[in-house]
Write an enzyme that holds these catalytic residues in place. Structure first.
Site, mmCIF file in Angstrom:
data_model
loop_
_atom_site.group_PDB
_atom_site.id
_atom_site.type_symbol
_atom_site.label_atom_id
_atom_site.label_comp_id
_atom_site.label_asym_id
_atom_site.label_seq_id
_atom_site.Cartn_x
_atom_site.Cartn_y
_atom_site.Cartn_z
ATOM 1 N N ASP A 1 -1.907 6.432 6.285
ATOM 2 C CA ASP A 1 -2.934 5.524 5.778
ATOM 3 C C ASP A 1 -3.199 4.508 6.887
ATOM 4 O OD1 ASP A 1 -4.495 3.596 4.612
ATOM 5 O OD2 ASP A 1 -3.172 3.228 2.900
ATOM 6 N N TRP B 1 0.822 -1.217 0.000
ATOM 7 C CA TRP B 1 0.000 0.000 0.000
ATOM 8 C C TRP B 1 0.850 1.258 0.000
ATOM 9 C CZ3 TRP B 1 -4.341 -0.764 -2.047
ATOM 10 C CH2 TRP B 1 -5.055 -1.941 -1.826
ATOM 11 N N LYS C 1 -12.374 -2.168 6.369
ATOM 12 C CA LYS C 1 -11.507 -3.033 7.163
ATOM 13 C C LYS C 1 -11.994 -3.059 8.617
ATOM 14 C CE LYS C 1 -9.200 -3.214 3.368
ATOM 15 N NZ LYS C 1 -8.168 -2.272 2.995
#
Ligand SMILES: *Cc1c(COP(=O)(O)O)cnc(C)c1O
Length: 361
Positions: A172, A102, A196
């Protein structure tokens, strides 16, 4: 209904109590005679829902005054362009820590809008560690410092908050948001896709320090300008109303469970059980991530005998242990054990893994 435990990385398990409330309120929200999905986002009912969701989130995270909470769409992936467009000048640059999949995507997208300096990367070790702080090559005039607190695919979690002085810190936090205590005042901006650890997909939560608003690059599309959304209290256009409602129910559920502190203790316990079993399996199972950096949300592991992996997955499924396959880019197994995964689910997985190792070891 079959009792299963869902270890999906996202969209992921939601608290049973939240789904039961949503079911009970599906056809008639609080006597309104309407489903939340049918309500005008500007009506008084939905205004109450979004207001409560924001207040509960602020209370849970102790978000200080001077920060805006935004309920946006586009996923965390959209933040990969929104953050640089708003916080970095075209002719400037940012610092980024590379800890895996990511963060690499965040780098790739940011390069379209500004200069990017990767301060350090652990790709050499296949992301078994967070690079040692002493090795970071920071630049003094970076517009901000970006990192990924939890690498959902690699199973790597940053155990500390980087100290970057006056440089705005951007994180993030998609896959460990609300899973452990965080001092929001250390951050310029935090973002997290909801699917999530917050609620359904389609919602992205952004927490941003107000002084960082209003500096967007000239080319920034209106919909990607934080200030537009902040000025309109996330109502510039139609927000993701139903996901915001479910997220609000999740925030209330967290409050009844001891808040983030309560969650953190449970998450430590759950991850502890699973890693302990992996480490005491005499190598039958193993994690390539070094202990201090192992994710408490996404437990990534492999079997010594790779040929057994498909058997493992199909046997697990027969035992009601679902979605344990690792991300296609890394293979192996991944047990995502977000806030909503009860400890009973982790215990069931541990028992299954012990039995499986006994049978096949
Ligand atoms: C899932 C995830 C993303 C991407 O989220 P989308 O909502 O699918 O765009 C980005 N970063 C992290 C850490 C993630 O876990």
């Amino acid at each position: 209904m079959a009792k299963v435990y869902n270890f999906s990385a996202g969209p992921a398990v939601l608290p049973h109590e939240v789904l039961a409330t949503a079911q009970a309120e599906m056809l008639d929200w609080h006597g309104s005679g309407m489903c939340v999905m049918e309500m005008s986002h500007r009506g008084k009912e939905f205004m109450e829902i979004i207001h409560d969701a924001e207040q509960d989130l602020r209370a849970l995270m102790a978000i200080p005054a001077g920060y805006k909470v935004l309920f946006l769409q586009g996923g965390a992936s959209q933040q990969f362009s929104m953050v640089p467009l708003n916080l970095a000048p075209v002719d400037g640059h940012i610092d980024v820590l590379d800890t895996g999949h990511w963060s690499k995507l965040a780098v790739k997208e940011a390069r379209r809008y500004t200069g990017v300096n990767v301060v350090a990367s652990s790709s050499d070790s296949n992301y078994a560690v967070v690079p040692d702080v002493a090795s970071w090559q920071r630049t003094p005039d970076a517009a901000y410092f970006h990192y990924t607190s939890n690498e959902t695919i690699g199973g790597l979690q940053c155990p500390f908050v980087p100290e970057v002085g006056d440089t705005p810190l951007v994180c993030d936090m998609s896959s460990d948001f609300l899973s452990r205590e965080v001092d929001v005042s250390k951050f310029g901006l935090i973002y997290a896709g909801a699917q999530k650890n917050i609620g359904p997909s389609g919602l992205t939560v952004v927490i941003v320090r107000e002084d960082l608003l209003g500096h967007a690059q000239a080319q920034t599309p209106t919909m990607l300008d934080y200030r537009v959304h902040a000025d309109a209290d996330s109502m510039y256009n139609t927000p993701a109303t139903y996901p915001i409602y479910i997220a609000g129910l999740v925030f209330k559920w967290l409050k009844t469970r001891g808040g983030i502190k309560g969650m953190q203790a449970r998450n430590d316990e759950k991850a502890g059980l699973l890693y302990h079993m992996i480490d005491s399996s005499n190598g039958f199972y193993f994690s390539h991530v070094q202990a201090p950096y192992r994710s408490k949300m996404n437990v990534v592991f492999r079997l010594k005998d790779e040929a057994l992996e498909d058997v493992f997955l199909s046997e697990a499924k027969k035992n009601g242990l679902m979605q344990l396959k690792g991300h296609r880019s890394v293979g192996g197994m991944r047990a995502s054990i977000y806030n909503a995964m009860p400890i009973e689910g982790v215990k069931a997985l541990v028992h299954f893994m012990e039995d499986f190792a006994r049978q096949h070891g």
